[in-house]
Write a protein that holds these residues in place. Structure first.
Motif, PDB file in Angstrom:
ATOM      1  N   PHE A  50      29.407  57.061  81.474  1.00  0.00           N
ATOM      2  CA  PHE A  50      28.738  57.368  82.610  1.00  0.00           C
ATOM      3  C   PHE A  50      27.298  57.727  82.593  1.00  0.00           C
ATOM      4  N   LYS A  51      26.457  56.917  83.390  1.00  0.00           N
ATOM      5  CA  LYS A  51      24.850  57.290  83.025  1.00  0.00           C
ATOM      6  C   LYS A  51      24.107  57.122  84.134  1.00  0.00           C
ATOM      7  N   VAL A  52      22.963  57.828  84.397  1.00  0.00           N
ATOM      8  CA  VAL A  52      21.997  57.322  85.707  1.00  0.00           C
ATOM      9  C   VAL A  52      20.892  56.476  84.724  1.00  0.00           C
ATOM     10  N   THR A  53      20.526  55.360  85.334  1.00  0.00           N
ATOM     11  CA  THR A  53      19.674  54.603  84.723  1.00  0.00           C
ATOM     12  C   THR A  53      18.413  54.762  85.239  1.00  0.00           C
ATOM     13  N   GLU A  59      25.563  54.103  86.430  1.00  0.00           N
ATOM     14  CA  GLU A  59      26.144  52.884  85.608  1.00  0.00           C
ATOM     15  C   GLU A  59      27.225  53.357  84.806  1.00  0.00           C
ATOM     16  N   ILE A  60      28.532  52.496  84.974  1.00  0.00           N
ATOM     17  CA  ILE A  60      29.527  52.942  83.985  1.00  0.00           C
ATOM     18  C   ILE A  60      29.836  51.669  83.050  1.00  0.00           C
ATOM     19  N   VAL A  70      34.195  46.506  81.398  1.00  0.00           N
ATOM     20  CA  VAL A  70      33.035  46.205  82.539  1.00  0.00           C
ATOM     21  C   VAL A  70      32.062  47.089  82.250  1.00  0.00           C
ATOM     22  N   GLU A  71      30.913  46.718  82.722  1.00  0.00           N
ATOM     23  CA  GLU A  71      29.660  47.280  82.908  1.00  0.00           C
ATOM     24  C   GLU A  71      29.214  47.420  84.429  1.00  0.00           C
ATOM     25  N   GLU A  84      27.315  43.628  88.381  1.00  0.00           N
ATOM     26  CA  GLU A  84      28.665  43.778  87.596  1.00  0.00           C
ATOM     27  C   GLU A  84      28.927  42.719  86.417  1.00  0.00           C
ATOM     28  N   GLU A  85      29.069  43.208  85.142  1.00  0.00           N
ATOM     29  CA  GLU A  85      29.535  42.332  84.008  1.00  0.00           C
ATOM     30  C   GLU A  85      30.620  42.581  83.301  1.00  0.00           C
ATOM     31  N   GLU A  86      31.299  41.450  83.003  1.00  0.00           N
ATOM     32  CA  GLU A  86      32.329  41.737  82.032  1.00  0.00           C
ATOM     33  C   GLU A  86      32.033  41.897  80.801  1.00  0.00           C
ATOM     34  N   GLU A  87      32.537  42.744  79.930  1.00  0.00           N
ATOM     35  CA  GLU A  87      32.166  42.948  78.526  1.00  0.00           C
ATOM     36  C   GLU A  87      32.962  41.731  77.777  1.00  0.00           C
TER      37      GLU A  87
END
Length: 93
Positions: A50-53, A59-60, A70-71, A84-87
């Motif tokens: 988890f982060k702050v962009t 963002e997870i 996922v991202e 949303e992006e599937e990794e």
């Protein structure tokens, strides 16, 4: 003629961040990070990172409720998913 390179830089800068711009709201209006993550976990997400962009998003990286990698970028004020992006490839968290 000099305005063109400046215009191109202005357009390209958000793309260089690697993610969307989620909000311009003051951070006092953002949801608490820990509570936000707990809410996602209650929905079935597994958060690996988890982060702050730089684009003011939460963002997870992790797994969704269907256990797909996922991202996801979230608006920290509304909690809405912005991108949303599937990794597909193995990624180290």
């Amino acid at each position: 003629m000099r305005a063109l390179p400046l215009l191109l830089l202005t357009i390209a800068c958000p793309m260089a961040l690697g993610g969307p711009l989620c909000t311009n709201a003051d951070k006092a209006q953002w949801q608490d990070q820990a509570k936000f993550q707990e809410n996602l976990k209650a929905q079935g997400y597994e958060i690996k990172k988890f982060k702050v962009t730089d684009g003011n998003c939460y963002e997870i990286y992790g797994l969704d409720k269907d256990k797909r990698k996922v991202e996801i970028y979230f608006d920290p004020v509304s909690g809405d998913a912005m991108q949303e992006e599937e990794e597909e490839e193995e990624e180290q968290y």
